[in-house]
Design a protein around this motif. Sequence first.
Motif, PDB file in Angstrom:
ATOM      1  N   LEU A 257       0.524  -6.299 -12.547  1.00  0.00           N
ATOM      2  CA  LEU A 257       0.704  -6.451 -11.103  1.00  0.00           C
ATOM      3  C   LEU A 257      -0.148  -5.444 -10.328  1.00  0.00           C
ATOM      4  O   LEU A 257      -0.678  -5.749  -9.257  1.00  0.00           O
ATOM      5  N   ASN A 258      -0.284  -4.228 -10.900  1.00  0.00           N
ATOM      6  CA  ASN A 258      -1.091  -3.217 -10.210  1.00  0.00           C
ATOM      7  C   ASN A 258      -2.509  -3.700  -9.982  1.00  0.00           C
ATOM      8  O   ASN A 258      -3.102  -3.470  -8.932  1.00  0.00           O
TER       9      ASN A 258
ATOM     10  N   GLY B 154       2.104   6.882  -6.790  1.00  0.00           N
ATOM     11  CA  GLY B 154       1.098   7.878  -7.171  1.00  0.00           C
ATOM     12  C   GLY B 154       1.578   9.287  -6.856  1.00  0.00           C
ATOM     13  O   GLY B 154       1.461  10.201  -7.676  1.00  0.00           O
ATOM     14  N   LEU B 155       2.172   9.463  -5.661  1.00  0.00           N
ATOM     15  CA  LEU B 155       2.672  10.782  -5.278  1.00  0.00           C
ATOM     16  C   LEU B 155       3.823  11.190  -6.186  1.00  0.00           C
ATOM     17  O   LEU B 155       3.957  12.365  -6.553  1.00  0.00           O
TER      18      LEU B 155
ATOM     19  N   MET C   5      -4.739   5.528  -7.035  1.00  0.00           N
ATOM     20  CA  MET C   5      -3.914   4.616  -6.264  1.00  0.00           C
ATOM     21  C   MET C   5      -3.399   5.260  -4.978  1.00  0.00           C
ATOM     22  O   MET C   5      -3.163   4.582  -3.983  1.00  0.00           O
ATOM     23  N   ILE C   6      -3.195   6.586  -4.993  1.00  0.00           N
ATOM     24  CA  ILE C   6      -2.782   7.269  -3.758  1.00  0.00           C
ATOM     25  C   ILE C   6      -3.862   7.074  -2.705  1.00  0.00           C
ATOM     26  O   ILE C   6      -3.585   6.698  -1.561  1.00  0.00           O
TER      27      ILE C   6
ATOM     28  N   ALA D 130       0.844  -1.204   0.000  1.00  0.00           N
ATOM     29  CA  ALA D 130       0.000   0.000   0.000  1.00  0.00           C
ATOM     30  C   ALA D 130       0.877   1.250   0.000  1.00  0.00           C
ATOM     31  O   ALA D 130       0.596   2.218  -0.723  1.00  0.00           O
ATOM     32  N   VAL D 131       1.954   1.230   0.798  1.00  0.00           N
ATOM     33  CA  VAL D 131       2.880   2.371   0.815  1.00  0.00           C
ATOM     34  C   VAL D 131       3.491   2.547  -0.567  1.00  0.00           C
ATOM     35  O   VAL D 131       3.610   3.668  -1.080  1.00  0.00           O
TER      36      VAL D 131
ATOM     37  N   PHE E 249      -6.016  17.700  -9.660  1.00  0.00           N
ATOM     38  CA  PHE E 249      -4.565  17.868  -9.747  1.00  0.00           C
ATOM     39  C   PHE E 249      -4.132  18.515 -11.061  1.00  0.00           C
ATOM     40  O   PHE E 249      -2.964  18.792 -11.256  1.00  0.00           O
TER      41      PHE E 249
ATOM     42  N   LEU F 117       4.192  10.489  -9.261  1.00  0.00           N
ATOM     43  CA  LEU F 117       3.595  10.978 -10.503  1.00  0.00           C
ATOM     44  C   LEU F 117       3.015  12.376 -10.293  1.00  0.00           C
ATOM     45  O   LEU F 117       3.173  13.273 -11.117  1.00  0.00           O
ATOM     46  N   LEU F 118       2.385  12.558  -9.146  1.00  0.00           N
ATOM     47  CA  LEU F 118       1.730  13.834  -8.849  1.00  0.00           C
ATOM     48  C   LEU F 118       2.743  14.973  -8.821  1.00  0.00           C
ATOM     49  O   LEU F 118       2.493  16.050  -9.339  1.00  0.00           O
TER      50      LEU F 118
ATOM     51  N   GLN G 154      -3.800  17.178 -13.930  1.00  0.00           N
ATOM     52  CA  GLN G 154      -3.096  16.296 -14.861  1.00  0.00           C
ATOM     53  C   GLN G 154      -3.694  14.902 -14.761  1.00  0.00           C
ATOM     54  O   GLN G 154      -4.418  14.596 -13.817  1.00  0.00           O
ATOM     55  N   SER G 155      -3.403  14.076 -15.764  1.00  0.00           N
ATOM     56  CA  SER G 155      -4.005  12.752 -15.750  1.00  0.00           C
ATOM     57  C   SER G 155      -3.009  11.726 -15.216  1.00  0.00           C
ATOM     58  O   SER G 155      -1.804  11.926 -15.264  1.00  0.00           O
ATOM     59  N   GLY G 156      -3.528  10.618 -14.693  1.00  0.00           N
ATOM     60  CA  GLY G 156      -2.664   9.584 -14.119  1.00  0.00           C
ATOM     61  C   GLY G 156      -3.464   8.746 -13.159  1.00  0.00           C
ATOM     62  O   GLY G 156      -4.625   9.065 -12.860  1.00  0.00           O
ATOM     63  N   ASN G 157      -2.852   7.673 -12.673  1.00  0.00           N
ATOM     64  CA  ASN G 157      -3.585   6.772 -11.761  1.00  0.00           C
ATOM     65  C   ASN G 157      -3.572   7.307 -10.335  1.00  0.00           C
ATOM     66  O   ASN G 157      -3.092   6.656  -9.422  1.00  0.00           O
ATOM     67  N   PHE G 158      -4.110   8.496 -10.151  1.00  0.00           N
ATOM     68  CA  PHE G 158      -4.037   9.090  -8.820  1.00  0.00           C
ATOM     69  C   PHE G 158      -4.916   8.377  -7.807  1.00  0.00           C
ATOM     70  O   PHE G 158      -4.723   8.521  -6.610  1.00  0.00           O
TER      71      PHE G 158
ATOM     72  N   VAL H   8       2.229   1.748  -3.576  1.00  0.00           N
ATOM     73  CA  VAL H   8       1.351   2.365  -4.583  1.00  0.00           C
ATOM     74  C   VAL H   8       1.108   3.836  -4.255  1.00  0.00           C
ATOM     75  O   VAL H   8       1.008   4.672  -5.147  1.00  0.00           O
ATOM     76  N   THR H   9       1.050   4.169  -2.956  1.00  0.00           N
ATOM     77  CA  THR H   9       0.865   5.565  -2.580  1.00  0.00           C
ATOM     78  C   THR H   9       2.049   6.403  -3.047  1.00  0.00           C
ATOM     79  O   THR H   9       1.876   7.479  -3.644  1.00  0.00           O
TER      80      THR H   9
ATOM     81  N   GLY I 140      -4.068   3.444  -1.591  1.00  0.00           N
ATOM     82  CA  GLY I 140      -2.936   3.110  -0.721  1.00  0.00           C
ATOM     83  C   GLY I 140      -3.174   3.626   0.693  1.00  0.00           C
ATOM     84  O   GLY I 140      -3.038   2.889   1.679  1.00  0.00           O
ATOM     85  N   LEU I 141      -3.576   4.897   0.788  1.00  0.00           N
ATOM     86  CA  LEU I 141      -3.807   5.482   2.109  1.00  0.00           C
ATOM     87  C   LEU I 141      -4.974   4.786   2.810  1.00  0.00           C
ATOM     88  O   LEU I 141      -4.928   4.509   4.011  1.00  0.00           O
TER      89      LEU I 141
END
Lengths: 331, 588
Positions: free
Chosen positions: B235-236, A166-167, B286-287, A159-160, B278, A169-170, B280-284, A162-163, B290-291
Amino acid sequence: MDLQIALLLGQDGITNGAIYALLALALVLVFAVTRVIFIPQGEFVAFGALTLASLQAGKLPGTLWLLLGLGAAVALVEVASALRDRHTRRIPAILLLNCVLPLILAGLLFVLSPANLPLALQVVLSLVLVVPLGPMIYRLAFQPIAEASVLVLLIVAVAVHVTLVGLGLLFSFTFGETLLQGQTILVVASSAVLIVALYFFFERTIHGKALRATAMNRTGARLMGISASMAGKQCFTLAALIGAFSGVLIAPITTIYYDSGFLIGLKGFVGAIVGGLASYPVAAAGAMLVGLLESYASFWASAFKEVIVFTLIIPVLLWRSLKTHHVDEEE
Amino acid sequence: MTRNRILLAVLLAALALGPLVLAEFHITLLNYIGLYAMVALGLVLLTGVGGLTSFGQAAFVGLGAYASAYLTTAHGASPWLGLLAGLALTAAVALLLGAITLRMGGHYLPLGTIAWGISLYFLFGNVEFLGGHTGISGIPALTLFGQELKSGRDFYYLIWFVLLVLVLATRNLLDSREGRAIRALKGGALMAEAMGVNTPRSKIVAFTVAALYACLSGWLYAHLQRFVNPTPFSLNMGIEYLFMAVVGGVAHVWGALLGAGIITVLKQWLQDWLPGLFGQSGNFEMIVFGLLMIFILHRAREGLWPLLLRLFPGSVAHRPPPAAAEPLPRRTLPPAGTPLLEVREASKRFGGLLANDRMNLTVKAGEILALIGPNGAGKSTMFNGISGVDPVTSGSVSFLGERVETLPAREIARRGMSRTFQHVRLLPAMSVLENVAIGAHLRGARNFVHAALHSERGEEARLLHEAAGQLVRCDLAEHLYDPAGSLPLGKQRIVEIARALAADPCLLLLDEPAAGLRYLEKQALADLLRRLRDEGMGILLVEHDMDFVMGLADRVVVMEFGKKLAEGLPDEIQRNPLVLEAYLGGVE
């Protein structure tokens, strides 16, 4: 393939292998002390490389925002726990460590225009930006569940991961050319030095012995006055340092994207698994093997490079499983 | 009809009537939830119940999808043949991976599946006849009862029918002899092995079943989409499947549905919303996932389903004991006086420590032999050596005239030896009855296919009847359906004895059975053991309570520092100066 190509590929393999070896060591270390299978190890590689690249390109690295954010989160958690335990005297130190220092760092970055600094200072700045993320992640994600089973810790680690991806990328890390010369020698030499340093740290220093004691028996170590969470933070710091440093080393050789760290980290894993997640020298040797295999595979069957490297894990696991024969009792 | 059953009926009715009122978009969403829930259901069996995990489920989905996609497009085969091929391929891969990784520590399986998930993803993307990264298109639609399933609406009923069948099969499997063995894997593998459960086999069964569920989902996916490429099998996605199971409630069959629903809807919503936020595009998403995962594993490790259940408490009706059933066949006990167990020159070494040093002892049918000695004398080590839980380093252990020191614990259990543990090894959340039924594992034979179909109910009734009978015999009749962990420690020890008896042994190994019992309970236990002895059972007993031992044992062996110090009748032992010195210290 003539001899020259073979030698070039070998050199490539050894360079990558040395990086994988470093990561394998970090993974073994983290697993041994905290039982966390640290999937996000590779993210530190990417963060290290990308931070250095941003600094050289004269941009503000995205890891700074990550550091400020995580620092604030840690401060929040720590202050809350200090208030609960009525240890209000701890609060200034908490704020200093997690909020003020990152802010000072941010100020420095604004003032100094890092693109003009000497390379060595840029490397140090990158490490200072990335390494504190290690203990902060430990504090937030792992310390509250330090007693959980390996399985739960592994799921949290994923989980950490993937977080963080994602960050990453952000904060849209960019990649630029870094300017380290004599890469192969530098990489191999740094790996060797780090490996020897780790050996002495664990065999000869009281801190290293304390970490090993925690790895073997958490409760016992605690009774001897060794703080398990301190040990956890220390080894996450070490792991982040190794990761970020690997990133700095690898940046000029490989193109790094925000999510490249994962595959690099996993190759370190394959090496670590060769060593059964327990033996440092065998893990390092396994990682070198992975590097060489990858290098030669990319020559003969470049499209199947990853398939070959990750399929290597099957015979390795088979070999390890033939060596163990007991019914394990999961926690 | 209880309230929960009414809720279930309402839910099913809503599912059945849904397509009549819902828009196409919602049908698609429900189809995906159904497909994902199948995979998550496999993870519930594997992770929540079996305590193992896999990040590679998406790769199994891919195997199912690609097998059928390739066969139907390249060779014009029927989708049903594609399904069979996919299932066979998946089973083969799962068996191979399982055989390699499952014998080792729990974390090698997930690591192995991560590597395998990545390998397969790159393989899909680089193999030419599978279409590379562009994938395979033009997959034919499924035909069911002469009806071509062309739209998502047509597929809806098929997906949800398959899912509900799988839910039912999984529930059946868990409520069976094979299911108890799988449930014992999480935290009770050593005990299960000593009760005769082939734990590696149970692990492989759970892993293979989970893989087959994923494969089925992939097959449906391929013929719903009529197009496959490697992306949904990365895998994702494998990680996302695990998130679904964990968020929903990884130990609960319905948690898989809940988790698949939450993650799918949330993902849809976040994908619309986050890129705008945000810029912009992307697999956000997942953030956020994850949290969310970290938060759930910190604060509600059991997931959301148990929290939901708390809002709808079921009625705690008093359940009657299991119905009478034909008793299980019993072993013919050897005549009294026959040597059952012969330990010769057995030693056990832990590194530099010699925990057992050339020990000798014999237990005959129809006698109680007590093994006593100060703490740390090596008595429990001797037990583990005899029962195969931790084999002896050298020397021999013969049981019923056969050398057994190299056999695994489950094989020794099969030959008629059963034991209890010094540190109670029950599955605390499982009912007392089911815990005891694990002891009777070897007395049933129907496999997990029968269990999933519940065609083994006759055998199951006999097993439960046997377990209940042993509990009644041990004065625990009022605790049949209590969670084993809720009993006081002394009673838990008696549950262990009932479990050992459910195996119908001819030799019983009891490790400190009387510890934690009150005086009257001890007397009842002594009476029970005497009755068992008189029936012809041999009993080897480790115990510290000297009154209990001396009043009960026929012979006594005393150990000190891993060696035999003395052997004889209780009276002789009580007067033996060596024994007195070992227990009370020498006179200086």
